[in-house]
Design a protein around this motif. Sequence first.
Motif, PDB file in Angstrom:
ATOM      1  N   SER A   1      32.088  90.081  37.375  1.00 42.35           N
ATOM      2  CA  SER A   1      32.232  88.827  37.536  1.00 42.35           C
ATOM      3  C   SER A   1      32.745  88.101  36.406  1.00 42.35           C
ATOM      4  CB  SER A   1      30.829  87.734  38.019  1.00 42.35           C
ATOM      5  OG  SER A   1      29.937  88.117  36.899  1.00 42.35           O
TER       6      SER A   1
ATOM      7  N   GLY B   1      31.105  83.253  41.331  1.00 40.89           N
ATOM      8  CA  GLY B   1      32.369  82.799  41.719  1.00 40.89           C
ATOM      9  C   GLY B   1      32.908  81.964  40.589  1.00 40.89           C
ATOM     10  N   THR B   2      34.142  81.806  40.772  1.00 42.99           N
ATOM     11  CA  THR B   2      34.916  81.073  39.750  1.00 42.99           C
ATOM     12  C   THR B   2      35.278  79.501  40.028  1.00 42.99           C
ATOM     13  OG1 THR B   2      37.026  82.061  39.965  1.00 42.99           O
ATOM     14  CG2 THR B   2      35.755  82.844  38.534  1.00 42.99           C
TER      15      THR B   2
ATOM     16  N   LEU C   1      31.262  77.809  47.720  1.00 37.93           N
ATOM     17  CA  LEU C   1      31.004  79.025  47.788  1.00 37.93           C
ATOM     18  C   LEU C   1      29.531  79.522  48.311  1.00 37.93           C
ATOM     19  CD1 LEU C   1      31.832  79.808  43.907  1.00 37.93           C
ATOM     20  CD2 LEU C   1      33.453  80.484  45.878  1.00 37.93           C
TER      21      LEU C   1
ATOM     22  N   LYS D   1      35.893  78.579  49.986  1.00 34.43           N
ATOM     23  CA  LYS D   1      36.501  78.782  48.869  1.00 34.43           C
ATOM     24  C   LYS D   1      37.486  77.405  48.572  1.00 34.43           C
ATOM     25  CE  LYS D   1      37.149  83.757  48.304  1.00 34.43           C
ATOM     26  NZ  LYS D   1      38.019  84.933  47.882  1.00 34.43           N
TER      27      LYS D   1
END
Length: 432
Positions: A135, A387-388, A217, A222
């Motif tokens: 990640s 996640g980002t 998420l 997304k």
Amino acid sequence: MSVSRRTFLAGLGGLGSVAVLSACGSNSDSSSSASPSAAFSGKGPIAFAMGKDTTGTLQQVLDGWNKDHPDEKVTLTELPESADDQRAAMIRNFQTKSDAYAVVGMDPIWVAEFASQQWVTALPADTDTSLLLKSSVDAATYFKKLYGVPFSTNGQLLFYRKDLLDAAGVAVPTTWEQMWAAWDKVKNTPAAKGMSAYSGQLAKYEGLTVNFTSAVLSAGGKVFDEAGKPTVNSAQAKAGLEAIVNGFSTGAIPKEALTYKEEESRQAFQEGKLMFLANWPYVYSKAAATDGSSKVAGKFGVAPLPGIGSNPGMTVLGGLVLGVSAFAKYKATALEFAKYMATEKVQKAWALAASQAPVVSSLYDDAEIIKAYPYTEQLKKALDSAGTRPKVHNYGDVTQAIQNAVYPALSGTPAVDAALQGLQTKLEALAS
């Protein structure tokens, strides 16, 4: 946990020959041209620019490098403590094509912007990141190219009142639905008087973008897809935002949470006003304090964030990525220094001294780190699936659009569908 100066320095001994990232630039001693297309060549003294070191220990890390590299010494250039001010200083430097900053400490949300502007240089394609958290590598990647070496990472966790769950015979929730059900069993008990169920950081600032993105998420959606197109009009994004909005509408999330940033939400949990809290790991030591400042010391536990529906909970990454300026004079040194900062010994010493989550995977099994930070196992689980935030070149505009759309919806107006459709339209315009 504080670590003595002697222990910290001992952890840094003999680091010059240790390497985690194996790709190397040219060994040429000639300086490279200060242009974005220059290869990783040139060795000599460099400057490392990052936000103010509030730990007081970073210079000791640099001293370890400087001792073994007397002709390639690194000088720390401390930028303001504010992330916005750091970014502004770096951009001013890039826009003048100055070589004053060779290595820059980037928030992961800056990687896309700096890369798209060709202000930082993509690392060699054979850079070995196999020992690092996937990640953290993903956070440093833009359109399948690595634009920096991960130095630290971070993820949010769910802090929960273990004493109340145990008394009610309720397991630690793994979904938002279970979290609300647990609250229903506890809310009318004397121990829950004056409490609310949950909060994150829901004031109108960057923390709201983090919490919204995490909820999307965690619902399987997304904010932007892999092609860079906004997807906030999806059923998954709707489910994510509805989870938060429903919390407000039922009173499970207190109205005060509309003003909560990290510290306000941490204080509310620490004062016994919340049963569940989503926040960064720094909360642990403060909530566990036995000096009378915390009402929940010995009463709470830590878990990964809950999911929505059948989806696993997902945190959004924080941390720091070390990028090599496209205008650096000595790129070979800059790259090797960035790799040095991701070596196992530096990472361990920095984690213990600065309470920063390491990017080297093996350190999450290190007994000394686990003893210092009992939440290590839970943090690793959270980071493995993290996640980002949106990887877009105009992130500042995007996060502002998210906050402008989401914040009013938390109070019920506009409705979730209308808020997300308006946001979709805005993000499509920004992505065009």
